[in-house]
Structures are given as C-alpha cells and as structure tokens.
Design an enzyme around this catalytic site. Structure first.
Site, PDB file in Angstrom:
ATOM      1  N   ASP A   1       1.066  -0.905   0.347  1.00 40.86           N
ATOM      2  CA  ASP A   1       0.368   0.393   0.098  1.00 40.86           C
ATOM      3  C   ASP A   1       1.046   1.300   0.076  1.00 40.86           C
ATOM      4  OD1 ASP A   1      -1.835   1.581   0.055  1.00 40.86           O
ATOM      5  OD2 ASP A   1      -3.286   0.750   1.760  1.00 40.86           O
TER       6      ASP A   1
ATOM      7  N   GLU B   1     -10.416   6.614   3.489  1.00 41.32           N
ATOM      8  CA  GLU B   1      -9.785   5.983   4.954  1.00 41.32           C
ATOM      9  C   GLU B   1     -10.019   6.159   6.186  1.00 41.32           C
ATOM     10  OE1 GLU B   1      -6.286   5.390   2.850  1.00 41.32           O
ATOM     11  OE2 GLU B   1      -5.982   6.180   1.169  1.00 41.32           O
TER      12      GLU B   1
HETATM   13  C1  BGC Z   1      -5.109   3.455   0.090  1.00 43.60           C
HETATM   14  C2  BGC Z   1      -5.084   2.696  -1.221  1.00 43.60           C
HETATM   15  C3  BGC Z   1      -5.071   2.872  -2.280  1.00 43.60           C
HETATM   16  C4  BGC Z   1      -3.987   3.748  -2.315  1.00 43.60           C
HETATM   17  C5  BGC Z   1      -3.422   4.198  -3.499  1.00 43.60           C
HETATM   18  C6  BGC Z   1      -4.237   4.406   0.065  1.00 43.60           C
HETATM   19  O1  BGC Z   1      -3.511   4.882   0.934  1.00 43.60           O
HETATM   20  O2  BGC Z   1      -4.997   2.610   1.245  1.00 43.60           O
HETATM   21  O3  BGC Z   1      -6.724   1.755  -0.220  1.00 43.60           O
HETATM   22  O4  BGC Z   1      -5.400   2.237  -3.191  1.00 43.60           O
HETATM   23  O5  BGC Z   1      -3.834   4.497  -1.024  1.00 43.60           O
HETATM   24  O6  BGC Z   1      -3.662   5.083  -3.949  1.00 43.60           O
END
Ligand code: BGC
Length: 887
Positions: free
Chosen positions: A367, A567
């Site tokens: 991630d 998030e």
């Molecule tokens: C998230 C992911 C995402 C990534 C790219 C991260 O902060 O947890 O789900 O795909 O960012 O944007």
C-alpha cells in the site's frame, strides 16, 4: 458561566486520538509490540461463547496442527490454509518470455521494475532513466499536478510515460510501464466519468451480474484515458462499522463479499482462461487489502487485527480465494497489523499463505508507503517487506533513495538475488498476460481516446440501475411509498442537491472534497431526479434545504447523511449519526409537526444509529453513497402516473443495522446478535407492513467533561484529525507529514516531560492549510456565541504574508478571520493563547449551528508555530474581530 454548549457526543474520551491521517504522528501506535492479552475474550465476544460462528469455507477441511494454541499464537501455520490456484492457467509461452527477459535485464532494470512512484513525483524522463516498472496517481494527484485535468491530458500523460519506458538502449529488454489508479466506483478521477454507487451499495444490491456489468463499464472508461490497472476491489469483510473504509467493502458477510469479488474482478479483467481475459476491453484488478483490513480492533483504519489464524482463514480469506480463482493479477497488502505485526512484513501470510497455499501467481504491491511503519524500516527503505514477498513498492517517500537502497541491498545480499528475480518475474508475468508488451502506446489501444464513452448514456444507465437496486427500504408505514408523481413534493435536507455528498470519498479528490457541479457534467442530484420525474407527470417538486415552504406540500422527501471521507479520516468513535446536535432529526420533526408526511433518504457509507430519525419519518430509505445517478432514487420512490409500482425495492442490508450508538461490532452469525434491522433485511412494496415506533437508545454514551477540546498537547482529539491541505486543495496522504506540494510540514516533539506539541511550518512555496477534520464531526455553537476559539501557540517564524484562520460549514464554505497581526505580535513571547470570539466567525459568514471544521490555518507565506491546544473557551478575547482583508 454555565456550559450550555451543544457538543458532539462523539467528542468522548480519546480511545485513540490519532487517525490514520496522523499515522506517523501516532506516538507508539506504529511500533506496538504484539499484544494479545485478552484475545480469547475478544474472540469469545465476537463469536459467542463456544463455537466460532464463521462462515464455512473449504479451508475448514484443512486440519489444524493439534499442538497450536490459536487463541494466542502469532505464528502462521500455512498447513491449515486451503490450497488453491489462479483461474488463469499458466501459459508456458509467457513463462518462457519471463525467463528470457529476466536473463537479459540488468540489476538496475530489475530494481526499477519494483518501484511505483506517484506521477506527482516523477517525470517521463526519470521513468526512462530509472527503468521504472509502474506509476500511480494517488488519491490527490493528476497529470501535471492537475487533479481536474481533462480526459485527453490523462491519455497524453499515459503515452508520455509509456514512450519513456520503452525508450531503452539497443539490445536491452523492453518492458513497458503500467499505470495504477484508484478506479474505486467508476473511473472516478476523470471529469464526467460514470460514477457507480460505492461498494457498500453494490453489496446491498446483491446482484453479481450487475456488479460485473458495472465493472466492465469502469474498465472501458479506464481504457479511454490509458490507465492499465485499478486498485480495486476492496474485498474487506467489514466487521466494525466505525471503520472509515466500511463503504469500500461490500458486506460484513464473507459470503456476500466473496460473490461480489468474483463478479467485480471478472468485470474488470474479463473471464480467466478465455480470450477476453485482459484483452482490449479489460484492465488489471487488485484484491485489497490483504489481509484482515476490515477486522481491526475498534474498526481503526490501519489498526490491529486480533482474530486468530483460523478466523483469519475462514472469515477474511474466502474473498481472496475467490479473487485468485477469478484470476486477479495483483494483491495489495494492508496497512493493518495482524496481532501486532505489520502485514507489510508478514512473510508467513504473504509468501507462505497467499502465494504458496492460496496459489496467487500475480504480483504483490505494497500500500502507499505501507512499508514505512514496519519496525526498522522507513518510507524509503524496507528490505523486510521485499523479503516478506512484496514485489512492488507503491508511493515511496523518495523513490530515488528507495531505488538506491534496494540496489545496494541486493548487492549486499540483504535482499537475495533470487527474491529480486522472483519479484520482477511476477511483475513481468502480469504485464505479459495483460498484453502491454505488444499492445503499443496507450493512445493506440482499443477504446483509447473515445471520450464519448466516458459517462455515455449506456454507461449511465447501468449506474442508474445499480442505484435502484441498491436502495434498502427500512420503513414504509401505512404504505406511504411509492409516492404519486402527481404530488406536490418538498425536497429538503443538505443531501438533496449535493453531488459531493452522494458520491462519497474517492471521487476526483481523495476525500471527495472540493468538487463542484462542473466536475460532474453528466451527474444528476437526487432533487433533479425527483423534479424530472414529477414534473413529467404533472406534479411539482420544490427544493428547500432547510425545509421551509410557502405552500404546504403533500409530502416531504428529506435527504441527509454523512459528508464524504476516505480512509482514516472516516474513522469514528461510535456509530451514532449526528451526536449532539441531531440537526436532521429537528428538520424531520418540524415537518411532521406541520402535518407533512416525511420520507427520509439516508446517505451514508455505513449503517449508523438513526432510530430517532427513523421514528420521525413515515418512510426511511438507506441510499448509501449512490454516485452520479441521482434519478435512480426517484425511479423507485415514485409510482407510475397510474399508481402502478414503477420499480420495487430489491436491496437488502449487507450490514446489520445498530439499535444503539455503541452497538458495534455487530455482525450476523455472532452472539449476542440483537440488531435493529438484521443482515439481509429490506422491505418490498409487494409485502407492506408497519414498523411503528422503535425503541430509542436510552442515553447516548457519556460526554466527556472536556468536550471543547479539538487539539490537546499537539494531538488531535477524536473525532477530529489533522488534515494537511496543499496545492489545489489536495489533502495529504495518510501518514504524510507534509501537505501536497510541500508548502507545509508538521512534526511532533516533546514540550516537556508530560506533554507533546505539534510543530507546523509553512515554507512559503505556495498556499497550504493546517486543518482539523472529522467524519460527521459537526458542532453546534449557536447557544454559545459568547465563547472564543483559543489556540495556544509559540511563534518561531512570524508570518511573511497574510494568515487566515477559518471555520468550515461543509466542504466548500469557509469563514475566515485574519490572524496575521496576532501571530506577528506573538513572536518572541513564548507560549501565547490567541483567541477569536465565535461571533467573529459568524460575521464572516459561518453558520455556528453546523461547524464541520473548527480550525483551518492558511498562508502562502512563511510561518512556523508550535501548537499546544485548540479549544473553545470563555471568550476573553478582544471584542473587535480581526477581519480578513480582501478575502
Ligand atoms: C490506500 C489504498 C489506495 C492507495 C493508492 C492508500 O492510501 O490505502 O487503498 O489504493 O492509497 O491511492
């Protein structure tokens, strides 16, 4: 004075004051040692007294090693996990090509393949120079730093990066780059894209055929702008709805998640084992976030999953088994930990289970800087993650340093050469399967540049159908619905005419904030859908957000719910909707008091405690986050002109609905199980019935005495978190210590033995803001206008340009005062408390009843401060207001 202030009940004892947004500031949170005390309790309470009630999976056939105490073990036992394999068969020709390429590639070329920098941090020229394997646009980046770049610019950028990647010296391996994007609910970064309901709604729809169709549309729209790979679907089994990513998941039930997973991956990638697999109509999918992201303690984003290994297998792994069977080509590792160990270094679960047992043969991507918090690692260096089985590093803080580190670690043997070859081999396999080696530049590929496909009528029709099918009817007393389209309808509530609200997060911007109607040229608000529908049948529809009217309507439709978040910003301390002020409830009650029947349309990324709101409504619909096609709602709410049902409801709850603000976790199959509405509930027109009055929770959880604190000792207090807002309103990444564009940096330090402080410095390289945000956090200060917002600060560098202090009412409305003079005066005076009386914000335009962000400090000049607290206190500040000149 008496404290009569209405405060959010959610401002309660800090369970964990830090959100993921502040991840890197969460002192101690990242380095927590495996802590499994009380794990047996937690399992008992989740699963009931004796038998774990997890959904059956083929895994249960594998026999656990008898000597293991799974209640406490942090070891991984691959032998208890099921054996599986990819639905896409190995192609010997591809395998031979992988081997041939590997034998040709230099060490530097291999290392470059493993990196995925953000396009904001890398030029095409650097892609060529460093042999980069992939790029992404993070939630807040776009071509040329422009989040709202036109579709053609995205395609142009894709070509530029592609061309650079194949520009290699004669005799070297040609390995085209792939571009990853969060196409979470449609190609959602592109202006005009078809925006589907978020995954939670697709879970409610429970219609795999339609999920597949939706993601065929997404794949097609991605192809238009040249991206190869989407970071979707999230296949979390969501067990605690306090989690800010609940809406990204389909359901709390592994079964429902598993079904939707298969459908979505097949829609994106095509059917494995057939010629359509990853052909010109399809894109690479991602199963994320591996594993257990939806099962963290307290529903904390990037938190700690405490379930035992058999539960991890039976509850959280079935969607991964399905994803692999559907041929998913990438898996993203979760920010979260399993029993105290960061998933980003868990070799047992990544290499020994995911790859060796479940049979995943694509590549594993980290991630966003997910490796940074692994003990011993940083945002630029983490051999432990690579050695655990991660093949590609997403968004390294400084990718050139990361490149150098991997290179030297391979040379020194810290990362074995065999591991490097394996990682790169997996990436090559996926690229070969996806056809990027032979497809030519993005603009030459099928669908590329066909901009009329973006938000085409056919695509929008699929999304509208998904809206209709995903609505869940919770209450319909006396058969109020369907409404006659000939009626005089009042449409009220702050969601009625708000595309921002109906989209949710991951929409153009990361948090879904800052968008305007111009960003959604094809979208329809819920009000517009109603208006079109009733006016065509001879009725009327009047928009009145606050519910006022001149002519009494036949019925009111009130649209309200959560504001967007993504998030950890969406994490909550409980599942109460609008604790404290219950504004929507007051609106419903006032309409009812005037004898108007009320239909509530609730927009939310999860079930929330809304019993008082349900009781105040005659009918109540859970509409989730429906996306661009607001008409889908009026399609179902209204009958045909002749009274016949136009579309019946067909959605059912993918999550159990709580009967109290603190009733979480609450999941089907666990004991005790006493939801307000059970998993799978959903009324139909064909089976009418009255719900009557529902019992409301006796009292809301206790309100802390210290309810007026937003920041204490440099830490944001739940439900608030710091947001760093930089150039073009982009909000900083999770864990980031600087605003996008770099004009603002923060860090924490100890102020004294007991206390911390937050250091914030503005560099003068553009405008940036330090703000406090919180999911649904919403304060009502109307009764307390004699109080003041107080900031205790120490000024290290006085402002070189104007500094404003603002409060927000929702994403787009800021009310600013000027803090420049006060900050300049405070220089050299040590700790100083600056106070601005609340009426000053009111006279600058703030609606004190609905403050959604209590502090936003902005400047384009230089400024450095230490921040101790932000509080509302008795107003001893100057009686005149520091007016923000020229704002
Ligand atoms: C998230 C992911 C995402 C990534 C790219 C991260 O902060 O947890 O789900 O795909 O960012 O944007």
């Amino acid at each position: 004075m008496t404290m009569t202030m209405t405060v959010p009940a959610s401002v309660r004892p800090m369970r964990n004051a830090m959100f993921a947004l502040l991840g890197a500031l969460a002192l101690g949170a990242c380095s927590s040692m495996p802590k499994i005390d009380g794990i047996s309790d937690s399992i008992t309470s989740v699963f009931g007294s004796n038998k774990p009630q997890v959904e059956a999976s083929p895994a249960s056939q594998a026999a656990p090693a008898p000597s293991v105490d799974f209640a406490t073990s942090t070891e991984v036992h691959p032998e208890i996990w099921p054996l599986g394999q990819s639905g896409e068969p190995r192609d010997p020709a591809i395998e031979a090509q992988v081997a041939a390429l590997l034998s040709k590639m230099t060490l530097e070329e291999k290392v470059g393949q493993m990196l995925q920098p953000d396009i904001n941090t890398i030029t095409p020229d650097e892609v060529r120079q460093y042999h980069i394997g992939s790029i992404l646009n993070g939630g807040d980046s776009g071509p040329g730093g422009e989040l709202r770049a036109p579709a053609a610019e995205w395609l142009k950028a894709a070509d530029a990066y592609y061309n650079a990647s194949i520009d290699v010296p004669a005799g070297h391996a040609v390995v085209p780059i792939i571009w990853g994007i969060d196409a979470i609910h449609g190609q959602d970064h592109i202006i005009g894209a078809t925006l589907f309901p978020q995954n939670i709604a697709l879970g409610a729809m429970n219609d795999p055929t339609l999920v597949k169709k939706a993601d065929e549309v997404t794949a097609e729209e991605m192809r238009v702008t040249g991206q190869d790979w989407t970071f979707a679907p999230t296949i979390a089994v969501v067990r605690d709805d306090r989690w800010g990513r609940s809406y990204e998941g389909f359901s709390e039930s592994a079964d429902r998640v598993t079904e939707a997973t298969t459908a979505m991956i097949e829609g994106l990638q095509g059917m494995p084992g057939t010629p359509e697999f990853l052909n010109g109509d399809h894109v690479i999918a991602t199963a994320k976030h591996y594993i257990g992201d939806g099962g963290t303690d307290g529903g904390r984003n990037a938190g700690n999953n405490l379930y035992g290994e058999p539960e991890l297998r039976d509850l959280f792994a079935p969607p991964y088994e399905a994803a692999i069977k559907a041929g998913v080509q990438t898996v993203m590792v979760s920010y979260s930990s399993w029993r105290g160990q960061k998933m980003h270094a868990n070799k047992g679960l990544i290499t020994d289970v995911l790859i060796k047992r479940l049979g995943f043969d694509g590549f594993v991507v980290s991630d966003w800087q997910g490796f940074a918090e692994v003990p011993g690692c940083s945002g630029t260096d983490c051999p432990a993650s690579i050695n655990a089985g991660i093949d590609m590093f997403m968004g390294p803080a400084d990718w050139k340093t990361t490149y150098a580190n991997i290179l030297s670690e391979v040379k020194s043997g810290v990362i074995p050469m065999a591991r490097l070859d394996e990682a790169v081999g997996r990436i090559l396999r996926v690229k070969l399967r996806a056809g990027v080696m032979t497809e030519g530049k993005p603009s030459s590929r099928p669908r590329a540049g066909q901009y009329d496909l973006i938000g085409s009528p056919d695509h929008l029709a699929v999304a509208r159908q998904a809206v209709r099918e995903s609505l869940v009817l919770l209450k319909n007393d006396a058969g109020l619905l369907p409404l006659s389209p000939k009626a005089h309808v009042l449409v009220a509530g702050d969601g009625a005419e708000s595309l921002t609200k109906q989209m949710g997060g991951w929409t153009i911007s990361w948090q879904g904030y800052g968008n305007t109607p111009a960003d959604f040229p094809h979208a329809t608000t819920i009000f517009q859908g109603i208006k079109q529908n009733v006016e065509a049948a001879g009725g009327t529809a009047t928009l009145s957000v606050d519910g006022s009217f001149t002519q009494k309507p036949d019925v009111a439709i009130v649209v309200f719910g959560e504001n967007p978040y993504a998030e950890g910003v969406g994490d909550r301390p409980d599942v109460d909707f609008q604790p404290g002020n219950r504004r929507a409830l007051k609106l419903l009650q006032s309409l009812r008091a005037q004898g108007i029947p009320v239909v509530s349309v609730f927009i939310s990324g999860r079930p929330l405690y809304v019993t008082p709101e349900i009781n105040a409504s005659n009918a109540f619909v859970a509409a989730w986050l429906p996306g661009s096609e607001g008409e889908g709602i009026s399609d179902v709410l209204f009958s045909k002109p002749d009274g016949a049902v136009a579309y019946d409801f067909r959605g059912t709850l993918p999550f159990s609905w709580p009967r109290a603000p603190d009733q979480t976790p609450l999941n089907v199959g666990t004991s005790p199980y006493d939801p307000l509405f059970a998993y799978g509930y959903g009324l139909r027109y064909e089976t009418p019935g009255n719900l009557g009055a529902l019992p409301e929770a006796k009292s809301e959880p206790a309100i802390l005495a210290d309810t007026l604190s937003f920041v204490d000792a440099g830490h944001a207090m739940a439900p608030w978190s710091f947001a760093l807002i930089g150039s073009k309103d982009a909000i900083a990444n999770v864990g980031s210590l600087q605003a996008p564009g770099g004009a603002l940096k923060i860090s924490t330090a100890h102020s004294d033995a007991q206390s911390d402080l937050l250091m914030a410095s503005w560099t003068g390289k553009g405008s940036a803001s330090l703000a406090l945000m919180g999911a649904n956090a919403n304060v009502d200060w109307q009764a307390n206008e004699d109080m003041a917002l107080s900031l205790r600060v120490r000024v290290a560098i006085a402002p070189t340009r104007q500094v404003t202090l603002a409060m927000a009412n929702g994403p787009n409305k800021l009310s600013k005062v000027d803090l420049t003079a006060a900050l300049r005066e405070a220089l050299g005076k040590g700790w100083t408390t600056l106070q601005v009386r609340l009426p000053c914000f009111k006279s600058a335009g703030a609606d004190l009843r609905t403050i959604t962000a209590p502090m936003m400090l902005t400047t384009a000049g230089k400024l450095a401060i230490d921040l101790d607290f932000v509080k509302v206190t008795e107003g001893t500040g100057a009686s005149s207001c520091p007016v923000a000149a020229g704002m």
